[in-house]
Design a protein around this motif. Structure first.
Motif, PDB file in Angstrom:
ATOM      1  N   TYR A  28      23.687  69.107  47.343  1.00 26.63           N
ATOM      2  CA  TYR A  28      23.075  69.890  46.144  1.00 26.63           C
ATOM      3  C   TYR A  28      21.758  69.972  46.469  1.00 26.63           C
ATOM      4  O   TYR A  28      20.868  70.997  46.353  1.00 26.63           O
ATOM      5  N   THR A 221      17.283  75.377  31.838  1.00 26.29           N
ATOM      6  CA  THR A 221      16.869  74.419  32.764  1.00 26.29           C
ATOM      7  C   THR A 221      17.478  73.136  32.316  1.00 26.29           C
ATOM      8  O   THR A 221      18.135  72.057  33.260  1.00 26.29           O
ATOM      9  N   THR A 222      17.789  72.820  31.083  1.00 24.69           N
ATOM     10  CA  THR A 222      18.170  71.675  30.593  1.00 24.69           C
ATOM     11  C   THR A 222      19.885  71.678  30.825  1.00 24.69           C
ATOM     12  O   THR A 222      20.619  70.515  31.279  1.00 24.69           O
ATOM     13  N   LEU A 223      20.600  72.847  30.658  1.00 27.68           N
ATOM     14  CA  LEU A 223      22.059  73.049  31.184  1.00 27.68           C
ATOM     15  C   LEU A 223      22.052  72.746  32.608  1.00 27.68           C
ATOM     16  O   LEU A 223      23.184  72.130  33.000  1.00 27.68           O
ATOM     17  N   VAL A 224      21.176  73.244  33.548  1.00 27.98           N
ATOM     18  CA  VAL A 224      21.489  73.105  34.964  1.00 27.98           C
ATOM     19  C   VAL A 224      21.265  71.672  35.307  1.00 27.98           C
ATOM     20  O   VAL A 224      22.004  70.899  36.136  1.00 27.98           O
ATOM     21  N   GLY A 226      21.798  69.096  33.402  1.00 25.33           N
ATOM     22  CA  GLY A 226      23.169  68.332  32.902  1.00 25.33           C
ATOM     23  C   GLY A 226      24.236  68.560  33.754  1.00 25.33           C
ATOM     24  O   GLY A 226      25.083  67.749  34.173  1.00 25.33           O
ATOM     25  N   TRP A 227      24.129  69.849  34.390  1.00 20.09           N
ATOM     26  CA  TRP A 227      25.408  70.171  35.528  1.00 20.09           C
ATOM     27  C   TRP A 227      25.280  69.170  36.617  1.00 20.09           C
ATOM     28  O   TRP A 227      26.273  68.696  37.151  1.00 20.09           O
ATOM     29  N   PHE A 228      24.075  69.152  37.155  1.00 19.10           N
ATOM     30  CA  PHE A 228      23.666  68.336  38.426  1.00 19.10           C
ATOM     31  C   PHE A 228      24.246  66.991  38.089  1.00 19.10           C
ATOM     32  O   PHE A 228      24.550  66.391  38.938  1.00 19.10           O
ATOM     33  N   LYS A 229      23.761  66.476  36.719  1.00 20.18           N
ATOM     34  CA  LYS A 229      24.051  65.057  36.673  1.00 20.18           C
ATOM     35  C   LYS A 229      25.325  64.712  36.361  1.00 20.18           C
ATOM     36  O   LYS A 229      25.996  63.738  36.606  1.00 20.18           O
ATOM     37  N   ARG A 230      26.195  65.724  36.078  1.00 21.70           N
ATOM     38  CA  ARG A 230      27.845  65.649  35.981  1.00 21.70           C
ATOM     39  C   ARG A 230      28.423  65.635  37.351  1.00 21.70           C
ATOM     40  O   ARG A 230      29.314  65.037  37.634  1.00 21.70           O
ATOM     41  N   HIS A 231      28.005  66.411  38.271  1.00 15.91           N
ATOM     42  CA  HIS A 231      28.594  67.078  39.532  1.00 15.91           C
ATOM     43  C   HIS A 231      27.928  66.139  40.824  1.00 15.91           C
ATOM     44  O   HIS A 231      28.429  66.204  41.837  1.00 15.91           O
ATOM     45  N   GLU A 232      26.726  65.589  40.521  1.00 12.56           N
ATOM     46  CA  GLU A 232      26.210  64.876  41.708  1.00 12.56           C
ATOM     47  C   GLU A 232      27.176  63.591  41.755  1.00 12.56           C
ATOM     48  O   GLU A 232      26.740  62.733  41.075  1.00 12.56           O
TER      49      GLU A 232
END
Length: 237
Positions: A28, A221-224, A226-232
């Motif tokens: 990522y 940006t907040t959603l993006v 959040g997505w990285f925090k869940r998938h990283e």
């Protein structure tokens, strides 16, 4: 003894945990870094053209460059200040390489017919000013993005995972102002901006637009993030 120990444990405050960040081992970070570098390089090319929209004075890279700051926010929030700083230096090393490439392309001997001469002039006009634009962008983005990232991470150290919107909004203003002022001061003569009024217009429009785009994009940006925090994988839960 057990009661004393229980009383001691009850009065001892829990140790504070630092802000959570991910490691750069997953794919990522590489994707984010590549996107930032491409956006900055394309913005540098576009910025060599002055743009006049009614009373608004800007340059050809205005619509693209704010997204580099948005990516910087994502990298700072997910990976921390040290990694964000490496991303900034890497992006501008690639920008310098691109500028040197343009210079080599321009000095290479071309065809001597009318079409070849016209193409040579077009390349010189389009890519010739880019080195000074890269210098302006290098100094501006280095200062502005570093300030932006530093504020993001310091606020996260205080707030933890809470108030992401406040970190994004709080870091954008100062970073974008420093970036815009430095860039416009160096790049204005190359673009053809002359006079204090035109220069002030260029700075004000650039600052308001860049900051406005970041604020408008805040929900995405907040959603993006959040997505990285869940998938990283390495981001501690």
């Amino acid at each position: 003894m057990s009661s004393l120990q229980s009383n001691a444990s009850a009065t001892t405050p829990a140790p504070k945990t630092g802000p959570r960040f991910a490691a750069v081992g997953s794919p990522y970070f590489g994707i984010l870094l590549a996107c930032m570098a491409v956006i900055v390089i394309l913005s540098n090319i576009g910025a060599s053209k002055g743009v006049l929209i009614g009373p608004i004075v800007t340059d050809g890279g205005f619509f693209l460059f704010p997204f580099a700051y948005i990516l910087g926010d994502v990298i700072s929030e997910i990976y921390g200040f040290k990694v964000a700083r490496k991303a900034i230096f890497t992006t501008f090393a690639l920008s310098i390489f691109a500028s040197l490439t343009y210079w080599v392309i321009i000095i290479l001997p071309g065809f001597s017919d009318d079409y070849g001469v016209a193409k040579q002039h077009a390349l010189e006009d389009a890519l010739g000013p880019v080195p000074q634009i890269v210098l302006a962008s290098l100094l501006a983005f280095l200062a502005g993005q570093t300030i932006n990232s530093f504020i993001m991470v310091r606020l996260k150290a205080r707030q933890g995972e809470r108030k992401l919107w406040a970190r994004l909004m709080g870091s954008s203003g100062l970073g974008e102002f420093v970036d815009t002022l430095i860039f416009c001061t160096i790049a204005a003569p190359v673009i053809g901006i002359a006079g204090f009024g035109m220069f002030a217009n260029y700075v004000l429009v650039g600052f308001l637009y860049k900051t406005g785009v970041q604020y408008v994009m805040l929900p995405i940006t907040t959603l993006v993030i959040g997505w990285f925090k869940r998938h990283e994988p390495s981001y501690a839960a």
